[in-house]
Design an enzyme around this catalytic site. Structure first.
Site, PDB file in Angstrom:
ATOM      1  N   SER A 149       0.839  -1.195   0.000  1.00  0.00           N
ATOM      2  CA  SER A 149       0.000   0.000   0.000  1.00  0.00           C
ATOM      3  C   SER A 149       0.881   1.256   0.000  1.00  0.00           C
ATOM      4  O   SER A 149       1.594   1.498  -0.960  1.00  0.00           O
ATOM      5  CB  SER A 149      -0.960  -0.041   1.185  1.00  0.00           C
ATOM      6  OG  SER A 149      -1.929   0.976   1.098  1.00  0.00           O
ATOM      7  N   GLU A 167     -13.283  11.162  -9.484  1.00  0.00           N
ATOM      8  CA  GLU A 167     -12.981  12.425 -10.160  1.00  0.00           C
ATOM      9  C   GLU A 167     -11.573  12.429 -10.758  1.00  0.00           C
ATOM     10  O   GLU A 167     -11.049  13.470 -11.119  1.00  0.00           O
ATOM     11  CB  GLU A 167     -13.115  13.593  -9.179  1.00  0.00           C
ATOM     12  CG  GLU A 167     -14.541  13.802  -8.682  1.00  0.00           C
ATOM     13  CD  GLU A 167     -14.644  14.967  -7.717  1.00  0.00           C
ATOM     14  OE1 GLU A 167     -13.606  15.328  -7.126  1.00  0.00           O
ATOM     15  OE2 GLU A 167     -15.752  15.504  -7.546  1.00  0.00           O
ATOM     16  N   HIS A 191      -4.299  -0.671  -4.063  1.00  0.00           N
ATOM     17  CA  HIS A 191      -5.731  -0.984  -3.889  1.00  0.00           C
ATOM     18  C   HIS A 191      -6.452  -0.705  -5.210  1.00  0.00           C
ATOM     19  O   HIS A 191      -7.565  -0.187  -5.241  1.00  0.00           O
ATOM     20  CB  HIS A 191      -6.346  -0.142  -2.771  1.00  0.00           C
ATOM     21  CG  HIS A 191      -5.686  -0.308  -1.447  1.00  0.00           C
ATOM     22  ND1 HIS A 191      -5.939  -1.372  -0.609  1.00  0.00           N
ATOM     23  CD2 HIS A 191      -4.752   0.457  -0.816  1.00  0.00           C
ATOM     24  CE1 HIS A 191      -5.208  -1.247   0.491  1.00  0.00           C
ATOM     25  NE2 HIS A 191      -4.476  -0.148   0.384  1.00  0.00           N
TER      26      HIS A 191
END
Length: 313
Positions: A149, A167, A191
């Site tokens: 991560s 967005e 992710h």
């Protein structure tokens, strides 16, 4: 990648086994074969200099709950018979000058950076003596930098640190800064599949098409070696975004917050054991349906006369 060490970057949620104690472990072994045999933590141990005897330092700097996250990795490594594992809760820049901390990094065969906030990680470690030691070991020793991560996102020279998924293809919505600089000419997002971050990587790549975008799914990663080969590891998908052949975009013409158009962006999808060469930009699928085994029987050609049984008499 001009380095002797190896880089293992993981998209988050790495499989640490679904057991909590020895009794549960004994019952759950058949359900955890992937963890024990082909899991990412197993691969880290296998690739390390001394395997189960390697010194592994788990660094929790990116996490806001380090004392919960860190012990989970220690326990998972112990289940894999790697017991020479330490925890470093580095929460302030002043700790990066601690002689004991620096000695532990110098003696490590593997550093494993947990998830959390990659900007927290780089703002605490960036430009410190500890950072310099990691870079030097990575360049000159049989050493592994492993990060999941935030630890993966921070590994490259360019780092995404902000940008909502929905967005992401609006100009200016993706924020990029400098990472820890272990690998150049790539940018990493994590992710990736689970949080729908394809747009973030599209915008990052179209702004600098020389950079290869790497999107890592959860419990999925890449092993990157000194010969610039990347191998997919773990249970999910790796998405590569190659912008070198982009033909057109409106990136510089639209106002901030407006949608971005891109023509001819190339995307590759990798799964376990697939490889990608960062030098030649070629991918090899491990279990390709077009690969013809060397032992495959030759097919009969209808135009060639076939031998009959009486011809053998």
């Amino acid at each position: 990648m001009n380095a002797k060490g190896k880089l293992i970057i993981i998209g988050g949620a790495v499989d640490k086994g679904n057991f909590t104690d020895e009794a549960t472990l004994a019952k759950g072994v058949p359900n955890n074969l992937n963890f024990f045999e082909t899991g990412i933590l197993r691969r880290i141990i296998n690739e390390s200099a001394h395997h189960e005897e390697s010194r592994i330092e788990v660094i929790t700097t990116a996490s806001v709950i380090p004392r919960e996250v860190g012990p989970q990795y220690v326990k998972a490594f112990e289940y894999l018979r790697a017991t020479n594992v330490g925890l470093l809760h580095i929460e302030k820049r002043e700790q990066t000058r601690d002689p004991e901390v620096l000695d532990r990094i110098k003696n490590a065969d593997v550093v494993m950076f947990t998830g959390g906030d990659q900007l927290r990680l780089t703002s605490i470690l960036g430009g410190t003596k500890l950072h310099d030691i990691i870079l030097d070991k990575f360049r000159h020793e049989d050493f592994i930098y492993a990060g999941t991560s935030a630890g993966a996102a921070a590994a490259s020279n360019n780092m995404i640190y902000q940008g909502s998924s929905h967005e992401a293809l609006l100009k200016g919505e993706v924020k990029i800064t400098s990472g820890l600089g272990l690998i150049q000419s790539v940018i990493i997002d994590t992710h990736f599949v689970q949080r729908g971050r394809i747009g973030r990587l599209f915008q990052a790549v179209v702004g600098n098409p020389r950079v290869l975008g790497i999107g890592l799914g959860e419990d999925t990663g890449l092993l990157i070696t000194s010969d610039c080969k990347m191998e997919a590891i773990g249970s999910g998908l790796v998405i590569l975004v190659d912008g070198r052949n982009v033909m057109d975009t409106n990136l510089t013409q639209v106002e901030m917050g407006r949608p971005i158009s891109i023509n001819n962006l190339v995307v590759h999808v990798m799964s376990m054991y697939d490889t990608y060469d960062l030098k030649s930009h070629t991918m090899e699928i491990h279990n390709s349906q077009y690969h013809i085994p060397l032992t495959a029987p030759a097919e009969a050609d209808d135009d060639v006369p076939q031998m009959k049984s009486e011809d053998l008499e």
